[in-house]
Design a protein around this motif. Sequence first.
Motif, PDB file in Angstrom:
ATOM      1  N   GLY A   1     -69.920   2.799 -73.766  1.00 16.25           N
ATOM      2  CA  GLY A   1     -70.453   2.459 -75.089  1.00 16.25           C
ATOM      3  C   GLY A   1     -70.625   0.960 -75.283  1.00 16.25           C
ATOM      4  N   LEU A   2     -70.729   0.200 -74.177  1.00 16.72           N
ATOM      5  CA  LEU A   2     -70.785  -1.261 -74.290  1.00 16.72           C
ATOM      6  C   LEU A   2     -72.050  -1.840 -73.669  1.00 16.72           C
ATOM      7  CD1 LEU A   2     -67.124  -1.885 -73.219  1.00 16.72           C
ATOM      8  CD2 LEU A   2     -68.094  -2.631 -75.389  1.00 16.72           C
ATOM      9  N   PRO A   3     -72.631  -2.872 -74.284  1.00 17.84           N
ATOM     10  CA  PRO A   3     -73.769  -3.555 -73.647  1.00 17.84           C
ATOM     11  C   PRO A   3     -73.300  -4.345 -72.430  1.00 17.84           C
ATOM     12  CG  PRO A   3     -73.167  -4.663 -75.684  1.00 17.84           C
ATOM     13  CD  PRO A   3     -72.272  -3.457 -75.581  1.00 17.84           C
ATOM     14  N   LEU A   4     -74.208  -4.492 -71.489  1.00 17.35           N
ATOM     15  CA  LEU A   4     -73.857  -5.112 -70.203  1.00 17.35           C
ATOM     16  C   LEU A   4     -74.095  -6.626 -70.229  1.00 17.35           C
ATOM     17  CD1 LEU A   4     -73.070  -4.191 -67.267  1.00 17.35           C
ATOM     18  CD2 LEU A   4     -75.517  -4.223 -66.761  1.00 17.35           C
ATOM     19  N   LEU A   5     -73.087  -7.384 -69.826  1.00 16.67           N
ATOM     20  CA  LEU A   5     -73.272  -8.829 -69.674  1.00 16.67           C
ATOM     21  C   LEU A   5     -73.642  -9.174 -68.233  1.00 16.67           C
ATOM     22  CD1 LEU A   5     -73.060 -11.702 -70.905  1.00 16.67           C
ATOM     23  CD2 LEU A   5     -70.648 -11.697 -70.273  1.00 16.67           C
ATOM     24  N   GLY A   6     -73.171  -8.367 -67.304  1.00 14.37           N
ATOM     25  CA  GLY A   6     -73.526  -8.660 -65.919  1.00 14.37           C
ATOM     26  C   GLY A   6     -72.875  -7.724 -64.923  1.00 14.37           C
ATOM     27  N   LEU A   7     -73.391  -7.809 -63.694  1.00 14.17           N
ATOM     28  CA  LEU A   7     -72.868  -7.013 -62.581  1.00 14.17           C
ATOM     29  C   LEU A   7     -72.291  -7.967 -61.538  1.00 14.17           C
ATOM     30  CD1 LEU A   7     -76.015  -4.746 -62.000  1.00 14.17           C
ATOM     31  CD2 LEU A   7     -73.927  -4.110 -63.231  1.00 14.17           C
TER      32      LEU A   7
ATOM     33  N   ALA B   1     -72.370 -15.913 -56.718  1.00 11.59           N
ATOM     34  CA  ALA B   1     -73.714 -16.036 -57.316  1.00 11.59           C
ATOM     35  C   ALA B   1     -73.778 -15.236 -58.611  1.00 11.59           C
ATOM     36  CB  ALA B   1     -74.767 -15.548 -56.325  1.00 11.59           C
ATOM     37  N   ALA B   2     -73.130 -14.067 -58.627  1.00  8.43           N
ATOM     38  CA  ALA B   2     -73.124 -13.238 -59.839  1.00  8.43           C
ATOM     39  C   ALA B   2     -72.432 -13.989 -60.983  1.00  8.43           C
ATOM     40  CB  ALA B   2     -72.417 -11.914 -59.566  1.00  8.43           C
ATOM     41  N   CYS B   3     -71.323 -14.657 -60.673  1.00  5.95           N
ATOM     42  CA  CYS B   3     -70.609 -15.418 -61.719  1.00  5.95           C
ATOM     43  C   CYS B   3     -71.477 -16.552 -62.252  1.00  5.95           C
ATOM     44  CB  CYS B   3     -69.287 -15.967 -61.171  1.00  5.95           C
ATOM     45  SG  CYS B   3     -68.051 -14.673 -60.979  1.00  5.95           S
ATOM     46  N   LYS B   4     -72.244 -17.193 -61.369  1.00  4.92           N
ATOM     47  CA  LYS B   4     -73.134 -18.275 -61.834  1.00  4.92           C
ATOM     48  C   LYS B   4     -74.191 -17.727 -62.788  1.00  4.92           C
ATOM     49  CE  LYS B   4     -72.797 -21.084 -57.707  1.00  4.92           C
ATOM     50  NZ  LYS B   4     -73.495 -21.434 -56.487  1.00  4.92           N
ATOM     51  N   ARG B   5     -74.732 -16.554 -62.460  1.00  2.73           N
ATOM     52  CA  ARG B   5     -75.753 -15.951 -63.348  1.00  2.73           C
ATOM     53  C   ARG B   5     -75.146 -15.600 -64.701  1.00  2.73           C
ATOM     54  NH1 ARG B   5     -77.520 -13.420 -58.458  1.00  2.73           N
ATOM     55  NH2 ARG B   5     -76.272 -11.566 -58.838  1.00  2.73           N
ATOM     56  N   ILE B   6     -73.946 -15.019 -64.669  1.00  4.18           N
ATOM     57  CA  ILE B   6     -73.309 -14.620 -65.930  1.00  4.18           C
ATOM     58  C   ILE B   6     -72.966 -15.860 -66.767  1.00  4.18           C
ATOM     59  CG2 ILE B   6     -71.302 -13.451 -66.946  1.00  4.18           C
ATOM     60  CD1 ILE B   6     -71.342 -11.589 -64.442  1.00  4.18           C
ATOM     61  N   ALA B   7     -72.533 -16.936 -66.091  1.00  2.00           N
ATOM     62  CA  ALA B   7     -72.200 -18.174 -66.818  1.00  2.00           C
ATOM     63  C   ALA B   7     -73.427 -18.692 -67.560  1.00  2.00           C
ATOM     64  CB  ALA B   7     -71.674 -19.221 -65.844  1.00  2.00           C
ATOM     65  N   LYS B   8     -74.599 -18.559 -66.949  1.00  2.00           N
ATOM     66  CA  LYS B   8     -75.830 -19.006 -67.627  1.00  2.00           C
ATOM     67  C   LYS B   8     -76.106 -18.131 -68.843  1.00  2.00           C
ATOM     68  CE  LYS B   8     -78.162 -21.590 -64.148  1.00  2.00           C
ATOM     69  NZ  LYS B   8     -78.784 -21.409 -62.855  1.00  2.00           N
ATOM     70  N   ARG B   9     -75.886 -16.819 -68.679  1.00  2.00           N
ATOM     71  CA  ARG B   9     -76.095 -15.904 -69.826  1.00  2.00           C
ATOM     72  C   ARG B   9     -75.148 -16.255 -70.969  1.00  2.00           C
ATOM     73  NH1 ARG B   9     -75.799 -11.383 -65.971  1.00  2.00           N
ATOM     74  NH2 ARG B   9     -77.777 -11.731 -64.958  1.00  2.00           N
ATOM     75  N   ILE B  10     -73.910 -16.596 -70.616  1.00  2.00           N
ATOM     76  CA  ILE B  10     -72.917 -16.961 -71.648  1.00  2.00           C
ATOM     77  C   ILE B  10     -73.433 -18.152 -72.460  1.00  2.00           C
ATOM     78  CG2 ILE B  10     -70.625 -18.039 -71.930  1.00  2.00           C
ATOM     79  CD1 ILE B  10     -69.612 -16.161 -69.723  1.00  2.00           C
ATOM     80  N   GLN B  11     -74.159 -19.058 -71.785  1.00  4.19           N
ATOM     81  CA  GLN B  11     -74.703 -20.235 -72.482  1.00  4.19           C
ATOM     82  C   GLN B  11     -75.984 -19.922 -73.237  1.00  4.19           C
ATOM     83  OE1 GLN B  11     -74.518 -23.865 -69.778  1.00  4.19           O
ATOM     84  NE2 GLN B  11     -73.705 -22.254 -68.468  1.00  4.19           N
ATOM     85  N   GLY B  12     -76.393 -18.645 -73.206  1.00  3.63           N
ATOM     86  CA  GLY B  12     -77.559 -18.239 -73.998  1.00  3.63           C
ATOM     87  C   GLY B  12     -78.865 -18.253 -73.226  1.00  3.63           C
ATOM     88  N   ASN B  13     -78.796 -18.509 -71.912  1.00  3.84           N
ATOM     89  CA  ASN B  13     -80.032 -18.498 -71.113  1.00  3.84           C
ATOM     90  C   ASN B  13     -80.375 -17.069 -70.707  1.00  3.84           C
ATOM     91  OD1 ASN B  13     -80.152 -21.362 -71.013  1.00  3.84           O
ATOM     92  ND2 ASN B  13     -78.515 -21.303 -69.507  1.00  3.84           N
ATOM     93  N   PHE B  14     -81.674 -16.819 -70.591  1.00  2.00           N
ATOM     94  CA  PHE B  14     -82.091 -15.496 -70.111  1.00  2.00           C
ATOM     95  C   PHE B  14     -82.075 -15.492 -68.588  1.00  2.00           C
ATOM     96  CE2 PHE B  14     -85.323 -12.647 -68.427  1.00  2.00           C
ATOM     97  CZ  PHE B  14     -84.788 -11.443 -68.854  1.00  2.00           C
ATOM     98  N   VAL B  15     -81.249 -14.657 -68.026  1.00  2.00           N
ATOM     99  CA  VAL B  15     -81.212 -14.486 -66.569  1.00  2.00           C
ATOM    100  C   VAL B  15     -81.219 -12.977 -66.320  1.00  2.00           C
ATOM    101  CG1 VAL B  15     -79.932 -14.991 -64.449  1.00  2.00           C
ATOM    102  CG2 VAL B  15     -79.737 -16.531 -66.393  1.00  2.00           C
ATOM    103  N   PRO B  16     -82.227 -12.458 -65.624  1.00  2.00           N
ATOM    104  CA  PRO B  16     -82.300 -11.007 -65.424  1.00  2.00           C
ATOM    105  C   PRO B  16     -81.028 -10.459 -64.765  1.00  2.00           C
ATOM    106  CG  PRO B  16     -84.247 -12.108 -64.519  1.00  2.00           C
ATOM    107  CD  PRO B  16     -83.297 -13.175 -64.936  1.00  2.00           C
ATOM    108  N   VAL B  17     -80.623  -9.268 -65.202  1.00  2.00           N
ATOM    109  CA  VAL B  17     -79.437  -8.629 -64.604  1.00  2.00           C
ATOM    110  C   VAL B  17     -79.822  -8.062 -63.246  1.00  2.00           C
ATOM    111  CG1 VAL B  17     -77.755  -6.751 -64.817  1.00  2.00           C
ATOM    112  CG2 VAL B  17     -78.404  -8.081 -66.841  1.00  2.00           C
ATOM    113  N   LYS B  18     -79.127  -8.527 -62.218  1.00  2.00           N
ATOM    114  CA  LYS B  18     -79.364  -7.989 -60.868  1.00  2.00           C
ATOM    115  C   LYS B  18     -78.064  -8.085 -60.093  1.00  2.00           C
ATOM    116  CE  LYS B  18     -81.077 -12.360 -59.060  1.00  2.00           C
ATOM    117  NZ  LYS B  18     -81.974 -13.033 -58.183  1.00  2.00           N
ATOM    118  N   LEU B  19     -78.026  -7.382 -58.989  1.00  2.00           N
ATOM    119  CA  LEU B  19     -76.778  -7.345 -58.219  1.00  2.00           C
ATOM    120  C   LEU B  19     -76.753  -8.419 -57.134  1.00  2.00           C
ATOM    121  CD1 LEU B  19     -74.147  -5.820 -58.072  1.00  2.00           C
ATOM    122  CD2 LEU B  19     -75.229  -4.185 -56.537  1.00  2.00           C
ATOM    123  N   LYS B  20     -77.934  -8.691 -56.550  1.00  2.00           N
ATOM    124  CA  LYS B  20     -77.953  -9.643 -55.418  1.00  2.00           C
ATOM    125  C   LYS B  20     -78.781 -10.858 -55.751  1.00  2.00           C
ATOM    126  CE  LYS B  20     -77.262  -6.052 -52.055  1.00  2.00           C
ATOM    127  NZ  LYS B  20     -78.000  -4.874 -51.672  1.00  2.00           N
TER     128      LYS B  20
END
Length: 245
Positions: free
Chosen positions: A193-199, A226-245
């Motif tokens: 029941g939760l929205p996804l922040l990242g994989l 690399a996944a943590c770097k993408r999520i960190a950008k999302r935390i700052q409000g940037n749009f980064v597509p959710v992907k695994l690799k």
Amino acid sequence: MGELIAILSGKGGTGKTSVCAGLAEALALQDKTVLCIDCDVGLRNLDIALGLSQIGTLSFQDICSGNYTLDQAARHSVYPGLSFLTAPVNCTPDEVDKEAFGEMLQQARQLFDYVLLDAPAGIEVGFQLSAAYADRVILVTSADPAAIRDASRASDVLEAMGKKNVRMILNRVNEKMISAMGITVDDIMDQSGLPLLGLVPEDENVPLAAAFRQPLLGYEKKGAAAACKRIAKRIQGNFVPVKLK
Ligand SMILES: Nc1ncnc2c1ncn2[C@@H]1O[C@H](COP(=O)(O)OP(=O)(O)O)[C@@H](O)[C@H]1O
Ligand SMILES: [Mg+2]
């Protein structure tokens, strides 16, 4: 004013500490000032995940007691923008003074862009303490049905606490395993029941970096780092597509 982010799960071993360390390193690498606090009173291990286990570090209790100030928190040698407070080992979660803890976090908000709290497992005192003052909550789960059920339960507790900004990180993602289980990431989101922040993928470098006492982001460039770097950008409000690799 900085943002206070609690990293919680419900079930133990889902990767809260590893993800907290990876996100803290990534935010610091992206030129943010970060204070990372180990809230796992009695069972601390965020220092290992950050590659800081060899140096003496103050605990959050040292700050709450008024004997030390936040500018004396240990600084990461590789990421100068990253400061760290460990959890006290000589007390129980019930003995933490909630008011003093809240005051410390208020001060931390003034000094750092991000304050990350690595919570203990469970939904009891340590969970409540870590979530109480958070502006945003990240629930870390794996695809394990027990972890998803616990994340969903944790999300109910957070709702009852009035927490609105709650998102999920699905950690240790192994595509083959998920498809063998006959489910998809969407199914997991539905169940929790939760929205996804990242994989974050299953990545042997996570335990290897810890075993070699190295920060994850210094140890590897792909996978979980690399996944943590993408999520960190999302935390700052940037749009980064959710992907695994
Ligand atoms: N993405 C990952 N890939 C592989 N192993 C992982 C990953 N995330 C965490 N782990 C491993 O899982 C174990 C539990 O992780 P930890 O971060 O301590 O969980 P928690 O803080 O939720 O108890 C550790 O051995 C850690 O190295
Ligand atoms: Mg942990």
